[in-house]
Design a protein around this motif. Structure first.
Motif, PDB file in Angstrom:
ATOM      1  N   CYS A  72       0.840  -1.210   0.000  1.00  0.00           N
ATOM      2  CA  CYS A  72       0.000   0.000   0.000  1.00  0.00           C
ATOM      3  C   CYS A  72       0.871   1.254   0.000  1.00  0.00           C
ATOM      4  O   CYS A  72       0.599   2.216  -0.730  1.00  0.00           O
ATOM      5  CB  CYS A  72      -0.909   0.008   1.229  1.00  0.00           C
ATOM      6  SG  CYS A  72      -2.189  -1.246   1.218  1.00  0.00           S
ATOM      7  N   ILE A  73       1.928   1.238   0.832  1.00  0.00           N
ATOM      8  CA  ILE A  73       2.813   2.404   0.915  1.00  0.00           C
ATOM      9  C   ILE A  73       3.555   2.607  -0.394  1.00  0.00           C
ATOM     10  O   ILE A  73       3.685   3.739  -0.881  1.00  0.00           O
ATOM     11  CB  ILE A  73       3.805   2.229   2.085  1.00  0.00           C
ATOM     12  CG1 ILE A  73       3.052   2.189   3.413  1.00  0.00           C
ATOM     13  CG2 ILE A  73       4.826   3.367   2.101  1.00  0.00           C
ATOM     14  CD1 ILE A  73       3.919   1.812   4.604  1.00  0.00           C
ATOM     15  N   LEU A  74       4.037   1.515  -0.977  1.00  0.00           N
ATOM     16  CA  LEU A  74       4.752   1.618  -2.263  1.00  0.00           C
ATOM     17  C   LEU A  74       3.831   2.162  -3.357  1.00  0.00           C
ATOM     18  O   LEU A  74       4.262   2.946  -4.204  1.00  0.00           O
ATOM     19  CB  LEU A  74       5.299   0.247  -2.664  1.00  0.00           C
ATOM     20  CG  LEU A  74       6.565  -0.207  -1.922  1.00  0.00           C
ATOM     21  CD1 LEU A  74       6.835  -1.690  -2.172  1.00  0.00           C
ATOM     22  CD2 LEU A  74       7.766   0.624  -2.363  1.00  0.00           C
ATOM     23  N   ARG A  75       2.580   1.739  -3.317  1.00  0.00           N
ATOM     24  CA  ARG A  75       1.631   2.246  -4.309  1.00  0.00           C
ATOM     25  C   ARG A  75       1.418   3.755  -4.127  1.00  0.00           C
ATOM     26  O   ARG A  75       1.350   4.514  -5.097  1.00  0.00           O
ATOM     27  CB  ARG A  75       0.304   1.491  -4.197  1.00  0.00           C
ATOM     28  CG  ARG A  75      -0.592   1.618  -5.416  1.00  0.00           C
ATOM     29  CD  ARG A  75      -1.888   0.867  -5.200  1.00  0.00           C
ATOM     30  NE  ARG A  75      -1.715  -0.553  -5.135  1.00  0.00           N
ATOM     31  CZ  ARG A  75      -1.616  -1.348  -6.211  1.00  0.00           C
ATOM     32  NH1 ARG A  75      -1.656  -0.824  -7.419  1.00  0.00           N
ATOM     33  NH2 ARG A  75      -1.475  -2.652  -6.064  1.00  0.00           N
ATOM     34  N   THR A  76       1.332   4.172  -2.858  1.00  0.00           N
ATOM     35  CA  THR A  76       1.175   5.605  -2.558  1.00  0.00           C
ATOM     36  C   THR A  76       2.404   6.389  -2.985  1.00  0.00           C
ATOM     37  O   THR A  76       2.302   7.468  -3.575  1.00  0.00           O
ATOM     38  CB  THR A  76       0.928   5.808  -1.050  1.00  0.00           C
ATOM     39  OG1 THR A  76      -0.227   5.070  -0.662  1.00  0.00           O
ATOM     40  CG2 THR A  76       0.726   7.276  -0.729  1.00  0.00           C
ATOM     41  N   ILE A  77       3.581   5.826  -2.686  1.00  0.00           N
ATOM     42  CA  ILE A  77       4.836   6.495  -3.067  1.00  0.00           C
ATOM     43  C   ILE A  77       4.920   6.660  -4.577  1.00  0.00           C
ATOM     44  O   ILE A  77       5.271   7.729  -5.088  1.00  0.00           O
ATOM     45  CB  ILE A  77       6.044   5.693  -2.538  1.00  0.00           C
ATOM     46  CG1 ILE A  77       6.149   5.851  -1.015  1.00  0.00           C
ATOM     47  CG2 ILE A  77       7.345   6.146  -3.199  1.00  0.00           C
ATOM     48  CD1 ILE A  77       7.214   4.984  -0.381  1.00  0.00           C
ATOM     49  N   TRP A  78       4.610   5.591  -5.285  1.00  0.00           N
ATOM     50  CA  TRP A  78       4.680   5.664  -6.743  1.00  0.00           C
ATOM     51  C   TRP A  78       3.686   6.693  -7.291  1.00  0.00           C
ATOM     52  O   TRP A  78       3.995   7.454  -8.200  1.00  0.00           O
ATOM     53  CB  TRP A  78       4.427   4.294  -7.360  1.00  0.00           C
ATOM     54  CG  TRP A  78       4.478   4.322  -8.855  1.00  0.00           C
ATOM     55  CD1 TRP A  78       3.428   4.293  -9.720  1.00  0.00           C
ATOM     56  CD2 TRP A  78       5.653   4.429  -9.656  1.00  0.00           C
ATOM     57  NE1 TRP A  78       3.859   4.360 -11.009  1.00  0.00           N
ATOM     58  CE2 TRP A  78       5.230   4.450 -11.011  1.00  0.00           C
ATOM     59  CE3 TRP A  78       6.996   4.513  -9.382  1.00  0.00           C
ATOM     60  CZ2 TRP A  78       6.124   4.541 -12.069  1.00  0.00           C
ATOM     61  CZ3 TRP A  78       7.904   4.605 -10.431  1.00  0.00           C
ATOM     62  CH2 TRP A  78       7.456   4.619 -11.748  1.00  0.00           C
ATOM     63  N   HIS A  79       2.498   6.705  -6.703  1.00  0.00           N
ATOM     64  CA  HIS A  79       1.479   7.666  -7.145  1.00  0.00           C
ATOM     65  C   HIS A  79       1.966   9.103  -6.935  1.00  0.00           C
ATOM     66  O   HIS A  79       1.835   9.957  -7.826  1.00  0.00           O
ATOM     67  CB  HIS A  79       0.181   7.424  -6.371  1.00  0.00           C
ATOM     68  CG  HIS A  79      -0.938   8.347  -6.765  1.00  0.00           C
ATOM     69  ND1 HIS A  79      -1.579   8.270  -7.986  1.00  0.00           N
ATOM     70  CD2 HIS A  79      -1.511   9.387  -6.104  1.00  0.00           C
ATOM     71  CE1 HIS A  79      -2.504   9.210  -8.067  1.00  0.00           C
ATOM     72  NE2 HIS A  79      -2.483   9.906  -6.928  1.00  0.00           N
ATOM     73  N   LYS A  80       2.560   9.366  -5.768  1.00  0.00           N
ATOM     74  CA  LYS A  80       3.081  10.712  -5.493  1.00  0.00           C
ATOM     75  C   LYS A  80       4.307  11.022  -6.344  1.00  0.00           C
ATOM     76  O   LYS A  80       4.502  12.161  -6.781  1.00  0.00           O
ATOM     77  CB  LYS A  80       3.422  10.847  -4.012  1.00  0.00           C
ATOM     78  CG  LYS A  80       2.218  10.815  -3.089  1.00  0.00           C
ATOM     79  CD  LYS A  80       2.639  10.954  -1.634  1.00  0.00           C
ATOM     80  CE  LYS A  80       1.433  10.961  -0.704  1.00  0.00           C
ATOM     81  NZ  LYS A  80       1.832  11.062   0.722  1.00  0.00           N
ATOM     82  N   LEU A  81       5.114   9.991  -6.570  1.00  0.00           N
ATOM     83  CA  LEU A  81       6.343  10.193  -7.348  1.00  0.00           C
ATOM     84  C   LEU A  81       6.038  10.580  -8.790  1.00  0.00           C
ATOM     85  O   LEU A  81       6.780  11.345  -9.409  1.00  0.00           O
ATOM     86  CB  LEU A  81       7.186   8.914  -7.309  1.00  0.00           C
ATOM     87  CG  LEU A  81       8.636   9.013  -7.795  1.00  0.00           C
ATOM     88  CD1 LEU A  81       9.411  10.045  -6.999  1.00  0.00           C
ATOM     89  CD2 LEU A  81       9.320   7.657  -7.711  1.00  0.00           C
ATOM     90  N   THR A  82       4.944  10.072  -9.330  1.00  0.00           N
ATOM     91  CA  THR A  82       4.583  10.407 -10.706  1.00  0.00           C
ATOM     92  C   THR A  82       4.175  11.873 -10.849  1.00  0.00           C
ATOM     93  O   THR A  82       4.160  12.410 -11.956  1.00  0.00           O
ATOM     94  CB  THR A  82       3.434   9.505 -11.200  1.00  0.00           C
ATOM     95  OG1 THR A  82       2.338   9.591 -10.280  1.00  0.00           O
ATOM     96  CG2 THR A  82       3.893   8.072 -11.327  1.00  0.00           C
ATOM     97  N   TYR A  83       3.828  12.508  -9.719  1.00  0.00           N
ATOM     98  CA  TYR A  83       3.541  13.948  -9.749  1.00  0.00           C
ATOM     99  C   TYR A  83       4.831  14.766  -9.689  1.00  0.00           C
ATOM    100  O   TYR A  83       4.893  15.884 -10.197  1.00  0.00           O
ATOM    101  CB  TYR A  83       2.629  14.341  -8.586  1.00  0.00           C
ATOM    102  CG  TYR A  83       1.192  13.966  -8.798  1.00  0.00           C
ATOM    103  CD1 TYR A  83       0.331  14.781  -9.532  1.00  0.00           C
ATOM    104  CD2 TYR A  83       0.677  12.785  -8.290  1.00  0.00           C
ATOM    105  CE1 TYR A  83      -0.994  14.442  -9.733  1.00  0.00           C
ATOM    106  CE2 TYR A  83      -0.650  12.428  -8.478  1.00  0.00           C
ATOM    107  CZ  TYR A  83      -1.488  13.269  -9.202  1.00  0.00           C
ATOM    108  OH  TYR A  83      -2.803  12.922  -9.409  1.00  0.00           O
ATOM    109  N   ILE A  84       5.864  14.194  -9.042  1.00  0.00           N
ATOM    110  CA  ILE A  84       7.155  14.884  -8.940  1.00  0.00           C
ATOM    111  C   ILE A  84       7.976  14.655 -10.200  1.00  0.00           C
ATOM    112  O   ILE A  84       8.596  15.581 -10.737  1.00  0.00           O
ATOM    113  CB  ILE A  84       7.938  14.373  -7.715  1.00  0.00           C
ATOM    114  CG1 ILE A  84       7.126  14.604  -6.437  1.00  0.00           C
ATOM    115  CG2 ILE A  84       9.292  15.057  -7.609  1.00  0.00           C
ATOM    116  CD1 ILE A  84       7.747  13.963  -5.209  1.00  0.00           C
ATOM    117  N   CYS A  85       7.993  13.424 -10.677  1.00  0.00           N
ATOM    118  CA  CYS A  85       8.802  13.049 -11.838  1.00  0.00           C
ATOM    119  C   CYS A  85       7.889  12.683 -13.009  1.00  0.00           C
ATOM    120  O   CYS A  85       6.691  12.491 -12.843  1.00  0.00           O
ATOM    121  CB  CYS A  85       9.715  11.866 -11.500  1.00  0.00           C
ATOM    122  SG  CYS A  85      10.678  12.101  -9.991  1.00  0.00           S
TER     123      CYS A  85
END
Length: 629
Positions: free
Chosen positions: A393-406
């Motif tokens: 769940c955390i990795l999915r959240t991180i990836w989701h947020k990361l796609t907004y940064i990168c």
């Protein structure tokens, strides 16, 4: 930097240089002498210059002219290296052991040239300008002769071993050795010590490079500026490369070196790295050097970013440790991309790409780690399974947020979500199988003896669920409800298969235990799901109502929800429930079983309509074709 030598100091240095030359020349002539001449040279203590004159007089009397070796040594002594080159070359091609003598003379010539270079680097450039110019002319002479040799088919093989062929390399080694020794020491207390690094880079810019620039003038006049500049590049590049190649160098420190190189390149302050007269070929060597430094530092910078991101992810998502907060990982990634953005937009894009690739690489390794865990864990890892699910769940959240940064590509997004989906499915299946196994084993003797451990399992599950950090996700609610269904199903199965014909005391104890277990189950799962969750299926309550009903009609009413929950319920199962009930007459029991028989098919059909997605295993039918018989 040493002060300018006085006239007296200059005379002392010249005398010292000549003395050294005479010593070497004496040994050389002694080594090349033959016959009577060799026997006239004594082993030690005798004046070398006297030996040289004695041997030269002997040859002059015999040949009527000054020996070539003495003339060459004279040129070398006077710093006329270019003239000595021509004479040695003539001797080399004269025959009569000229090759052997010429090699020794070339060696002597090279030693004296590098001695002059060393003294110039020590601060005596103006006094030794003419000898240094002769060094430059000698290198040009070497290049010309080399070209002539390469043009001659007969001489191609010997050019690679020709002694002067190594002069430029030897000169570069001498210059680089001196320049490297002038670089200020870098002493850092830790890999986060940016202050010390900033001070060191400032020293390079304000002390080291200007000192090399100061000496570049004399090398330019001597025709050696290109070689000198090349060695400046090599020493500086090697030093910065050594700095950034250190395993202790952090991303922020590498970024400081990159930013310094970029500033030097943009500002045009190349100091000694900039040629005063622009060459005819492409870019100046200074620009090329700075670009090389920038590119190499960028490579190291990206490698360190990849290493630090990978390390942060591995530490954050260790199967054996509690899950981390997604904000901590996002902060690490954000800091790197924002720091790179402040220096260069293109660098920021490269850092982003490296971070994304490292996330994908880590996810792949984590998926392999999870598979290994599933193979080795057996059925003991309820807590670890929930940690892995929370990590997903955390990795999915991180990836989701990361796609907004990168700027993640569609392929990357599909790959990440596919990997997370696979892990979640595999771990969920493993978790539910583990829960089923533990609950089934605990309930096996639950109604036959006290202290089966059922309450401990419920408490352990409750604590594990309450420790789950992502309670607001759909996966969490579905997981809790699935565990509730498993426990209820296994509980009822254990109840229905309990021993027949219990005593009155046993019946009262079983009913009391069912009531206690029911209250505990309701409390645990309501606490795990929270007040916002909807009602859970509760067949245990229906069974209690059936057992506690005061008459046959009340038992018939209580029987209907049981049939809905358990469409494959058989007559012997109902009998097991009725066996628990106190004060049940034979007539009421028979009437209830008849009602069950009459409604069996209807209940089964209704249950199938309600639970059409549940696969019912085939049963053996009785003579009447229903499940109850």
């Amino acid at each position: 930097m040493l002060p300018k030598a006085t006239l007296e100091e200059r005379k002392k240095q010249e005398a010292k240089r000549k003395g050294k030359l005479k010593t070497v020349a004496g040994k050389l002539l002694k080594a090349t002498a033959s016959g009577k001449e060799a026997s006239e040279v004594k082993a030690g203590g005798e004046d070398v210059a006297g030996n040289l004159l004695k041997m030269a007089t002997s040859r002059k009397g015999a040949e009527g002219e000054t020996p070539a070796e003495e003339t060459i040594c004279g040129f070398i002594e006077q710093g006329k290296f270019f003239e000595a080159c021509d004479r040695i070359y003539d001797l080399e091609h004269s025959g009569n052991d000229g090759v052997g003598k010429s090699e020794s003379l070339y060696t002597l010539l090279a030693e004296q040239m590098w001695s002059v270079v060393g003294e110039v680097l020590s601060g005596n450039g103006r006094m030794l300008l003419e000898p240094l110019q002769s060094v430059g002319e000698s290198l040009k002479w070497k290049k010309q002769k080399e070209a002539e040799w390469l043009g001659s088919v007969q001489e191609v093989e010997s050019v690679s071993t020709w002694s002067p062929n190594f002069w430029r390399k030897d000169l570069e080694e001498k210059l680089i050795q001196y320049m490297t020794a002038q670089i200020p020491l870098f002493i850092s207390s830790s890999n986060t010590d940016e202050t010390a690094l900033k001070q060191h880079l400032s020293q390079l810019e304000t002390r080291f490079l200007p000192s090399l620039e100061h000496r570049s003038g004399v090398f330019k006049e001597a025709g050696l500026l290109i070689t000198y500049t090349h060695c400046c590049h090599a020493s500086l590049s090697s030093h910065l490369s050594t700095l950034t190649d250190s395993n202790h160098f952090s991303f922020s420190q590498c970024l400081l070196v990159y930013e310094w190189g970029l500033k030097m390149y943009k500002s045009g302050r190349e100091t000694c790295l900039r040629l005063r007269q622009k060459p005819q070929h492409s870019l100046s060597l200074g620009v090329q050097c700075l670009m090389w430094i920038i590119l190499k530092t960028e490579e190291k910078l990206l490698a360190v970013a990849q290493k630090e991101v990978g390390k942060a992810l591995k530490e954050a998502f260790d199967i054996g440790k509690p899950p981390c907060a997604d904000a901590a990982v996002i902060q690490i990634l954000r800091e790197k991309t924002e720091a790179a953005w402040r220096v260069s937009e293109s660098l920021s894009e490269k850092v982003e790409a490296v971070c994304l690739e490292e996330c994908l690489r880590f996810l792949e390794s984590y998926e392999n780690e999870v598979r290994s865990f599933l193979q080795l864990d057996g059925r003991s890892g309820i807590c670890s399974s929930l940690r892995i699910l929370e990590n997903c769940c955390i990795l999915r959240t991180i990836w989701h947020k990361l796609t907004y940064i990168c700027s993640a590509s569609t392929d990357q997004d599909v790959k990440v979500n596919g990997s997370l989906d696979r892990m979640e499915d595999e771990i969920t299946e493993h978790f539910l199988q583990t829960v089923t196994s533990k609950v089934k084993g605990t309930l096996k003797e639950h109604f036959k003896k006290c202290g089966s451990g059922f309450d401990h399992i419920l408490e352990s599950l409750k604590q594990s669920f309450l420790a789950f950090g992502k309670k607001k996700t759909d996966m969490y609610e579905a997981l809790v409800k699935a565990v509730n269904t498993i426990i209820i199903t296994e509980y009822v199965q254990a109840l229905l298969t309990t021993s027949r014909k219990p005593s009155s005391v046993q019946r009262r104890r079983i009913v009391s235990k069912i009531e206690e277990d029911h209250r505990m189950l309701q409390t645990v799962f309501k606490e795990c799901l929270g007040p916002a969750a909807g009602p859970l299926k509760d067949p245990i309550k229906a069974i209690l109502e059936l057992i506690q009903a005061s008459d046959a009609e009340g038992m018939k009413i209580a029987l209907l929800p049981i049939l809905k929950e358990f469409p494959d319920l058989r007559k012997e199962h109902l009998s097991a429930v009725l066996d628990i009930k106190d004060s049940l007459s034979r007539e009421d029991r028979a009437a209830l079983l008849k009602a069950f028989h009459d409604n069996c098919r209807e209940s089964e059909t209704e249950a199938n309509l309600l639970f059409g997605d549940v696969e019912v295993k085939p049963r053996k039918y009785g003579l009447c074709g229903c499940l109850c018989c």
